[in-house]
Design a protein around this motif. Structure first.
Motif, PDB file in Angstrom:
ATOM      1  N   ILE A 282       0.834  -1.209   0.000  1.00 52.86           N
ATOM      2  CA  ILE A 282       0.000   0.000   0.000  1.00 52.86           C
ATOM      3  C   ILE A 282       0.864   1.253   0.000  1.00 52.86           C
ATOM      4  O   ILE A 282       0.609   2.211  -0.739  1.00 52.86           O
ATOM      5  N   ALA A 283       1.912   1.248   0.826  1.00 55.34           N
ATOM      6  CA  ALA A 283       2.803   2.402   0.897  1.00 55.34           C
ATOM      7  C   ALA A 283       3.472   2.657  -0.446  1.00 55.34           C
ATOM      8  O   ALA A 283       3.516   3.796  -0.931  1.00 55.34           O
ATOM      9  N   ASN A 284       3.986   1.592  -1.062  1.00 56.62           N
ATOM     10  CA  ASN A 284       4.670   1.730  -2.347  1.00 56.62           C
ATOM     11  C   ASN A 284       3.730   2.255  -3.424  1.00 56.62           C
ATOM     12  O   ASN A 284       4.082   3.135  -4.223  1.00 56.62           O
ATOM     13  N   THR A 285       2.494   1.734  -3.451  1.00 58.47           N
ATOM     14  CA  THR A 285       1.508   2.175  -4.431  1.00 58.47           C
ATOM     15  C   THR A 285       1.193   3.653  -4.269  1.00 58.47           C
ATOM     16  O   THR A 285       1.134   4.411  -5.256  1.00 58.47           O
ATOM     17  N   ASN A 286       0.999   4.082  -3.029  1.00 61.12           N
ATOM     18  CA  ASN A 286       0.653   5.478  -2.772  1.00 61.12           C
ATOM     19  C   ASN A 286       1.830   6.422  -3.023  1.00 61.12           C
ATOM     20  O   ASN A 286       1.638   7.549  -3.471  1.00 61.12           O
ATOM     21  N   ILE A 287       3.041   5.951  -2.740  1.00 60.05           N
ATOM     22  CA  ILE A 287       4.216   6.772  -3.023  1.00 60.05           C
ATOM     23  C   ILE A 287       4.253   7.124  -4.506  1.00 60.05           C
ATOM     24  O   ILE A 287       4.409   8.284  -4.894  1.00 60.05           O
ATOM     25  N   TRP A 288       4.065   6.114  -5.345  1.00 60.22           N
ATOM     26  CA  TRP A 288       4.229   6.357  -6.778  1.00 60.22           C
ATOM     27  C   TRP A 288       2.992   6.911  -7.453  1.00 60.22           C
ATOM     28  O   TRP A 288       3.060   7.385  -8.582  1.00 60.22           O
ATOM     29  N   PHE A 289       1.886   6.873  -6.762  1.00 61.47           N
ATOM     30  CA  PHE A 289       0.733   7.618  -7.276  1.00 61.47           C
ATOM     31  C   PHE A 289       1.025   9.112  -7.207  1.00 61.47           C
ATOM     32  O   PHE A 289       0.755   9.867  -8.132  1.00 61.47           O
ATOM     33  N   LYS A 290       1.601   9.532  -6.085  1.00 59.01           N
ATOM     34  CA  LYS A 290       1.902  10.950  -5.868  1.00 59.01           C
ATOM     35  C   LYS A 290       3.193  11.363  -6.564  1.00 59.01           C
ATOM     36  O   LYS A 290       3.228  12.325  -7.329  1.00 59.01           O
ATOM     37  N   VAL A 291       4.269  10.620  -6.297  1.00 58.30           N
ATOM     38  CA  VAL A 291       5.575  10.983  -6.854  1.00 58.30           C
ATOM     39  C   VAL A 291       5.568  10.862  -8.376  1.00 58.30           C
ATOM     40  O   VAL A 291       6.088  11.734  -9.080  1.00 58.30           O
ATOM     41  N   GLY A 292       4.960   9.789  -8.882  1.00 57.18           N
ATOM     42  CA  GLY A 292       4.913   9.606 -10.329  1.00 57.18           C
ATOM     43  C   GLY A 292       4.160  10.733 -11.012  1.00 57.18           C
ATOM     44  O   GLY A 292       4.552  11.218 -12.075  1.00 57.18           O
ATOM     45  N   ARG A 293       3.066  11.166 -10.382  1.00 57.99           N
ATOM     46  CA  ARG A 293       2.271  12.265 -10.943  1.00 57.99           C
ATOM     47  C   ARG A 293       3.079  13.560 -10.989  1.00 57.99           C
ATOM     48  O   ARG A 293       3.113  14.259 -12.004  1.00 57.99           O
ATOM     49  N   ASP A 294       3.742  13.874  -9.885  1.00 55.47           N
ATOM     50  CA  ASP A 294       4.494  15.128  -9.818  1.00 55.47           C
ATOM     51  C   ASP A 294       5.732  15.094 -10.705  1.00 55.47           C
ATOM     52  O   ASP A 294       6.116  16.095 -11.303  1.00 55.47           O
ATOM     53  N   LEU A 295       6.354  13.920 -10.781  1.00 56.55           N
ATOM     54  CA  LEU A 295       7.524  13.791 -11.647  1.00 56.55           C
ATOM     55  C   LEU A 295       7.118  13.947 -13.114  1.00 56.55           C
ATOM     56  O   LEU A 295       7.827  14.566 -13.905  1.00 56.55           O
ATOM     57  N   GLN A 296       5.963  13.377 -13.462  1.00 53.50           N
ATOM     58  CA  GLN A 296       5.446  13.542 -14.829  1.00 53.50           C
ATOM     59  C   GLN A 296       5.195  15.014 -15.119  1.00 53.50           C
ATOM     60  O   GLN A 296       5.517  15.522 -16.202  1.00 53.50           O
TER      61      GLN A 296
END
Length: 639
Positions: free
Chosen positions: A132-146
């Motif tokens: 769950i932590a990993n999924t939520n990290i990359w939902f946020k980080v991936g969005r902002d990095l994009q």
């Protein structure tokens, strides 16, 4: 089929050092055997670690809570198996005691089993929370990095695209930026699990048999060295084959785009392009597969060394049982701990290799994000809403490429008075569009100046300057949005101003066909969307022209504004244009002299220089003049 690694627009060549489809690039040939892995790693380590630190700082900033949860659960996930194994060992010893003494007291046994169940439940919960932590990290980080990555592209200076080497870097980053940041972060954070495993196992064996720790470490290091060597070679393919990457993706796009398929069918190009695409694909994949196959073979051979290390450790534990130094339950505990210790070392060292490989791409990513602005913005704002005076003074410009020093513009001197309607004509390559690019400050002049109301354009706040300009470029953008939005983006602050959108549409002649659409101004402008349509080239040009009209800026620049429109419609549009543009500065670039003859002044460019200037009658009076000659040739074409 997706490409695992990247792909060229080079024609086949036998010249030394030239990359061609089907041949291995010189760089790969030179690095066929990487013999200085440690030296190379030490050389790369500072920049990789710096980029990694920067990425992790970014991750913590964007998602601190879930990142902390991921770290905690990773640590717990590595400790809990040892606890569970220890409890299992106690259960075994308790069973032996019960069987040996025929003791029927089972309270301790049941208590141990209960604790085992609790630890197992906690282990499963930790695993779920980690996911769950990993999924939520990359939902946020991936969005902002994009967002940050795309924003960099949106604000990137044009000059970078004129450099082939920079194009290779941009292309490599574009195709790799999404996967590698996540893999680097996961490898780094998950390495905490391996570190905790090693620390826990070391604490177990430091008293029992320190030699076991040494055996597990030594048998794992060679795998790290091999993975690092081959990781760098995989990354090196991107550097050696940047052109190949572009060739593949461009060729593939021609085959997948409905707007190019008609010509492909008529000219019979489809089979050629398919073969070209697959040849380029095979060229790249052969290099990648060769590296992966060698890596897998070497890793397998080195795994035999790990087997020797583990077997030796097992023998030491067996001898301890035989010597009555440990119980059967402890034997089970130590045997399983040996496996976890070796796996901890192996996983940690594999992750170090992964961090190295992914880190090389992270370095590329941040080098791209750190590209400096070549055109420094000024601070002077234009406050007047009236058209400014525009002056080109000894303006000279050469495109910033290494291959040519030809001047696109050579010592241009031109003054455009406020409210003047001026036309710029000339053959292809004469410098017409370049003049507009400089006026829009897509590039800075090589020599000379451009003045706006006496202010050097370099000193102007660029956004302030753009509010004064409405432009229709020859290669204009057309969006899949509705017809209304396609016009309204001319001034996004007034997207809901339908009255003026309608007026701009009427002035450009777009309203004549938009009102015939099924959904009128709400019609989607791409047939790939539900109820969408694909307008003709001429219709798209009229809508784009309406966009320029809608902005209602004091300066209107039109680069071939009616090239896809028939002469009758063109005449009507320009009747509207000159009424609409009363009091505005209008700069028109066109090959149609019926378009430009009514301009106040016509500027004739040839090979980057102004060769003639005046109104239509002035230029027609020049015997043998370029304008007169071209005008008469064009007029004959209509007779």
């Amino acid at each position: 089929m997706k490409i695992k690694r990247g792909f060229t627009k080079n024609k086949p060549s036998k010249e030394k050092g030239v990359t061609t489809p089907g041949s291995l690039p010189p760089m790969i040939e030179k690095e066929e055997e990487e013999k200085k892995t440690l030296k190379t790693f030490l050389k790369d380590f500072p920049k990789v670690s710096k980029a990694g630190y920067r990425l992790m700082k970014y991750v913590f900033k964007k998602s601190p809570g879930y990142t902390l949860l991921f770290i905690i659960t990773s640590i717990l996930f590595s400790i809990l198996p040892f606890i569970n194994t220890w409890i299992g060992s106690l259960v075994i010893d308790e069973l032996i005691k019960i069987l040996a003494s025929q003791n029927t007291g089972l309270r301790t046994l049941y208590l141990l089993i209960g604790w085992g169940v609790v630890i197992s439940i906690l282990d499963n919960l930790t695993d779920i929370l980690n996911v769950i932590a990993n999924t939520n990290i990359w939902f946020k980080v991936g969005r902002d990095l994009q967002h940050d990555f795309t924003k960099k592209f949106a604000y990137l200076d044009y000059e970078y695209y004129d450099d082939p080497e920079m194009n290779d870097k941009i292309n490599k980053v574009r195709q790799n930026f999404q996967a590698h940041p996540q893999r680097f972060t996961e490898s780094l954070l998950s390495s905490l699990e391996s570190v905790t495993t090693i620390i826990s196992a070391t604490a177990i064996f430091i008293v029992f048999s320190p030699i076991i720790i040494f055996l597990m470490l030594v048998s794992s290091i060679p795998v790290l060295i091999v993975n690092m060597a081959y990781s760098r070679r995989s990354w090196g393919i991107w550097n050696a084959k940047g052109d190949v990457s572009r060739d593949f993706w461009w060729t593939e796009s021609y085959l997948q785009n409905d707007r190019t398929l008609m010509e492909l069918k008529i000219f019979g190009i489809r089979k050629y392009l398919l073969n070209r695409m697959m040849n380029v694909y095979d060229n790249f994949q052969k290099s990648q597969l060769a590296i992966d196959n060698k890596r897998n073979i070497v890793v397998f051979l080195l795994s035999l060394l790990r087997l020797v290390g583990r077997t030796t450790a097992y023998l030491l534990i067996v001898l301890a049982v035989i010597g009555a130094e440990i119980t059967i339950g402890q034997f089970n505990f130590y045997i399983q701990s040996v496996g976890r210790l070796q796996e901890g070392f192996g996983t940690l060292l594999r992750r170090v290799a992964d961090l190295y490989e992914h880190g090389l791409y992270i370095v590329d990513l941040f080098e791209f994000l750190d590209l400096p602005e070549k055109l420094k913005p000024g601070e002077v704002c234009l406050t007047s809403e009236k058209p400014p005076k525009i002056e080109f003074k000894e303006t000279t410009f050469s495109y910033p490429t290494k291959e040519t020093t030809i001047k696109a513009l050579d010592s241009i001197n031109l003054t455009i008075e406020p409210g003047e309607h001026i036309a710029i004509v000339g053959e292809n390559g004469a410098g017409k569009t370049t003049l507009i690019k400089l006026l829009m400050r897509f590039y800075d002049t090589t020599n000379g100046h451009i003045l706006i109301n006496g202010i050097n354009i370099k000193d102007l706040d660029i956004d302030s300057w753009y509010t004064h300009v409405g432009v229709l470029f020859q290669d204009f953008n057309f969006y899949h949005f509705t017809a209304k939005e396609n016009i309204g983006v001319g001034d996004v602050s007034r997207l809901d101003d339908f009255d003026n959108i309608l007026k701009a549409s009427e002035d450009s002649g777009a309203d004549d066909f938009i009102k015939e659409y099924e959904y009128k101004y709400e019609q989607m402008m791409d047939k790939q969307f539900k109820h969408g349509i694909t307008p003709s080239t001429g219709q798209r040009q009229r809508i784009a022209l309406a966009r320029a009209f809608f902005k209602n800026a004091p300066i209107l620049i039109l680069d071939e504004p009616t090239s896809a429109i028939d002469p009758k419609a063109e005449y009507e549009i320009f009747q509207h244009l000159f009424r609409f543009a009363k009091g505005k500065t209008v700069i028109i670039i066109s090959h149609r002299f019926s378009t430009v003859r009514n301009a106040n002044r016509i500027v004739v460019l040839d090979k980057g220089k102004i060769v003639e200037m005046g109104n239509h009658e002035d230029l027609m009076s020049i015997s043998g003049g370029k304008y007169k000659t071209a005008f008469e040739l064009q007029r004959k074409g209509y007779i």
